[in-house]
Enzyme design. Structure first.
Site, PDB file in Angstrom:
ATOM      1  N   LYS A  26      -7.134 -17.507  14.093  1.00 26.00           N
ATOM      2  CA  LYS A  26      -7.291 -18.803  13.425  1.00 26.00           C
ATOM      3  C   LYS A  26      -8.752 -19.279  13.435  1.00 26.00           C
ATOM      4  CE  LYS A  26      -2.910 -19.397  12.443  1.00 26.00           C
ATOM      5  NZ  LYS A  26      -2.324 -18.086  12.740  1.00 26.00           N
TER       6      LYS A  26
HETATM    7  N1  T4K Z   1       3.090 -21.066  11.454  1.00 23.42           N
HETATM    8  C1  T4K Z   1       2.275 -20.392  10.644  1.00 23.42           C
HETATM    9  C2  T4K Z   1       2.145 -20.832   9.224  1.00 23.42           C
HETATM   10  C3  T4K Z   1       1.518 -19.309  11.121  1.00 23.42           C
HETATM   11  O1  T4K Z   1       0.704 -18.624  10.302  1.00 23.42           O
HETATM   12  C4  T4K Z   1       1.648 -18.947  12.474  1.00 23.42           C
HETATM   13  C5  T4K Z   1       0.927 -17.832  13.001  1.00 23.42           C
HETATM   14  C6  T4K Z   1       2.505 -19.708  13.288  1.00 23.42           C
HETATM   15  C7  T4K Z   1       3.214 -20.756  12.745  1.00 23.42           C
HETATM   16  C8  T4K Z   1       2.694 -19.417  14.739  1.00 23.42           C
HETATM   17  O2  T4K Z   1       1.533 -19.688  15.496  1.00 23.42           O
HETATM   18  P1  T4K Z   1       1.288 -18.836  16.880  1.00 23.42           P
HETATM   19  O3  T4K Z   1       2.567 -18.891  17.686  1.00 23.42           O
HETATM   20  O4  T4K Z   1       0.893 -17.428  16.501  1.00 23.42           O
HETATM   21  O5  T4K Z   1       0.170 -19.611  17.538  1.00 23.42           O
HETATM   22  C9  T4K Z   1      -1.009 -13.134  12.882  1.00 23.42           C
HETATM   23  C10 T4K Z   1      -0.969 -14.044  14.077  1.00 23.42           C
HETATM   24  O6  T4K Z   1      -0.441 -13.397  15.219  1.00 23.42           O
HETATM   25  C11 T4K Z   1      -0.215 -15.325  13.869  1.00 23.42           C
HETATM   26  O7  T4K Z   1      -0.688 -16.238  14.836  1.00 23.42           O
HETATM   27  C12 T4K Z   1      -0.513 -15.912  12.499  1.00 23.42           C
HETATM   28  N2  T4K Z   1       0.283 -17.074  12.226  1.00 23.42           N
HETATM   29  C13 T4K Z   1      -0.265 -14.876  11.428  1.00 23.42           C
HETATM   30  C14 T4K Z   1      -0.556 -15.416  10.044  1.00 23.42           C
HETATM   31  O8  T4K Z   1      -1.137 -13.782  11.655  1.00 23.42           O
HETATM   32  P2  T4K Z   1      -0.064 -10.742  12.485  1.00 23.42           P
HETATM   33  O9  T4K Z   1       1.196 -10.092  12.961  1.00 23.42           O
HETATM   34  O10 T4K Z   1      -0.409 -10.614  11.066  1.00 23.42           O
HETATM   35  O11 T4K Z   1      -1.306 -10.333  13.404  1.00 23.42           O
HETATM   36  P3  T4K Z   1      -2.080  -8.970  13.517  1.00 23.42           P
HETATM   37  O12 T4K Z   1      -2.100  -8.560  14.951  1.00 23.42           O
HETATM   38  O13 T4K Z   1      -1.541  -7.980  12.547  1.00 23.42           O
HETATM   39  O14 T4K Z   1      -3.574  -9.379  13.121  1.00 23.42           O
HETATM   40  C15 T4K Z   1      -3.935  -9.834  11.842  1.00 23.42           C
HETATM   41  C16 T4K Z   1      -5.361  -9.410  11.548  1.00 23.42           C
HETATM   42  O15 T4K Z   1      -6.283  -9.961  12.471  1.00 23.42           O
HETATM   43  C17 T4K Z   1      -5.586  -7.922  11.583  1.00 23.42           C
HETATM   44  O16 T4K Z   1      -6.464  -7.640  10.505  1.00 23.42           O
HETATM   45  C18 T4K Z   1      -6.245  -7.658  12.929  1.00 23.42           C
HETATM   46  C19 T4K Z   1      -7.013  -8.949  13.157  1.00 23.42           C
HETATM   47  N3  T4K Z   1      -7.084  -9.311  14.577  1.00 23.42           N
HETATM   48  C20 T4K Z   1      -5.954  -9.674  15.227  1.00 23.42           C
HETATM   49  C21 T4K Z   1      -5.993 -10.055  16.557  1.00 23.42           C
HETATM   50  C22 T4K Z   1      -4.732 -10.443  17.280  1.00 23.42           C
HETATM   51  C23 T4K Z   1      -8.300  -9.332  15.219  1.00 23.42           C
HETATM   52  O17 T4K Z   1      -9.332  -9.007  14.591  1.00 23.42           O
HETATM   53  N4  T4K Z   1      -8.367  -9.742  16.521  1.00 23.42           N
HETATM   54  C24 T4K Z   1      -7.266 -10.126  17.216  1.00 23.42           C
HETATM   55  O18 T4K Z   1      -7.378 -10.514  18.394  1.00 23.42           O
HETATM   56  O19 T4K Z   1       0.099 -12.287  12.868  1.00 23.42           O
END
Ligand code: T4K
Length: 374
Positions: free
Chosen positions: A187
């Protein structure tokens, strides 16, 4: 695959100086207070209140627990109108509280819930609306407010993407009964994992604070089946460090957004989605739509980007309503959600984060413009 560095979608966060982080960790460790509402937690709540222009901030361990707690705090029961075009946590929070999601289509210009469709979907069982400020672009808060007032519905804004977004005439987070933010690593503002609820008054903040601490009111009294939603001291300290540079980080995102728009404008078949109506957007995502005139399908372009080391994401595909735990709801029918279905089949979110460099953005743009000529 290109030998250049992989480009991810949304992060590589702005970096708090490493020495500062080590110093904070030592300070926390030496104090012996690691969590449960310690001094850094208190300072971050106050600092965020000031930055966001609100009085009542409750920090959380993540946004999902924040959403679940918000529903509990407002004692919502029955059916909740929400969007299928979001991260799955939005609707999952409803299922955790045994509520029934009622999916309503989005307005394709804003990607947010369409107020007229909200109105049409209200039934005697409707208890609340849970809209999402998708990509940080504000919902039509005035229209939603007047519908909620007319039908006596609660409104819980999923503001996970909306940190730092400002409206011209009032505060985005003053709308609705509660707003819930996410401070996940990906975020605009992050505490590795984290989130917050913004309450309208001290009594509601007290209730929320009790619920995120197992329902304790004092050390011998528990008034509700609360949960452990507390943010720890290290995350809180990270938040304070992040906050120092947040305006510069948002401004840098704005430059990247403008750079993409300038270079991709006019590429046949690529639609640059609207920037929303915020007076100060946060540029948390950069979604483009791949239309039928583009020589590649959306998924082919997505794969082409990956093959070139650009790990873009198709947020929010698949629609929440298509997952097994939702797809038998009558409101999940594709015929009820034509706009969300179309957008989910066309969208790609391009990399956008403060540390992204110009030559890296050029790489992303080159893949798209070269594909447009194929
Ligand atoms: N409501 C909405 C509308 C949301 O978008 C979200 C979360 C929530 C509620 C819930 O909030 P939280 O409980 O998560 O606080 C990611 C996030 O995990 C998630 O927080 C977020 N929305 C969602 C839109 O995106 P994934 O499964 O797509 O994450 P991931 O691991 O595939 O990473 C996405 C991209 O970011 C990749 O290109 C890799 C990069 N990345 C990821 C991480 C974790 C990094 O560069 N560094 C990192 O540390 O969900």
């Amino acid at each position: 695959m290109s030998s250049a560095a992989k480009l991810l979608t949304v992060t590589r966060p702005s970096l708090p100086p490493f020495d500062d982080m080590v110093g904070l960790l030592r300070e926390i460790w030496d104090s012996g207070i690691l969590t449960n509402g310690g001094p850094f937690h208190e300072r971050l709540e106050a600092a965020l209140g000031e930055y966001l222009g609100v009085q009542h901030v409750s920090l959380f361990s993540n946004g999902t627990i924040g959403l679940i707690t918000a529903l509990q705090a407002l004692e919502v029961e029955g059916e909740v109108i929400t969007t299928p075009f979001s991260f799955v946590a939005t609707a999952h929070a409803l299922l955790w509280k045994r509520l029934t999601p009622r999916f309503v289509d989005i307005d394709p210009r804003t990607m947010n819930l369409d107020p007229e469709r909200i109105r049409a979907a209200i039934t005697p069982s409707t208890a609340a609306i849970m809209p999402v400020h998708c990509y940080g672009r504000p919902c039509d808060v005035d229209a939603i407010e007047s519908i909620a007032r007319e039908y006596g519905l609660k409104v819980i804004y999923d503001a996970a993407h909306a940190f730092g977004v400002r409206l011209s005439d009032d505060n985005l987070f003053a709308h609705g009964d509660l707003s819930v933010l996410s401070f996940h690593a990906t975020k605009v503002f992050n505490t590795f994992e984290g989130g917050a609820i913004i309450s309208p008054d001290a009594a509601m903040k007290r209730r929320v604070d009790q619920l995120k601490n197992f329902g304790f009111v004092d050390d011998v009294t528990v008034v509700a089946a609360g949960i452990n939603g507390k943010m720890n001291e290290f995350s809180s300290a990270l938040g304070l460090l992040q906050l120092r540079d947040i305006d510069a980080m948002i401004a840098r995102r704005g430059e990247i957004d403008a750079y993409y728009r300038d270079r991709l404008n006019g590429v046949p078949g690529i639609e640059l989605t609207g920037a929303g109506n915020a007076a100060r957007p946060n540029h948390s995502y950069f979604p483009i739509l791949v239309g039928p005139e583009f020589p590649l399908t959306r998924d082919e372009l997505y794969q082409r980007l990956r093959a070139n080391g650009v790990f873009a994401r198709r947020y929010f595909y698949p629609l929440i309503s298509t997952f097994g735990m939702y797809n038998e709801l009558p409101s999940a029918a594709q015929s009820n959600l034509p706009e969300a279905t179309r957008i989910a089949s066309q969208v790609i979110c391009l990399p956008i984060y403060p540390m992204l460099e110009e030559h890296e953005i050029d790489r992303v743009i080159a893949v798209i413009t070269e594909a447009s000529l194929s």
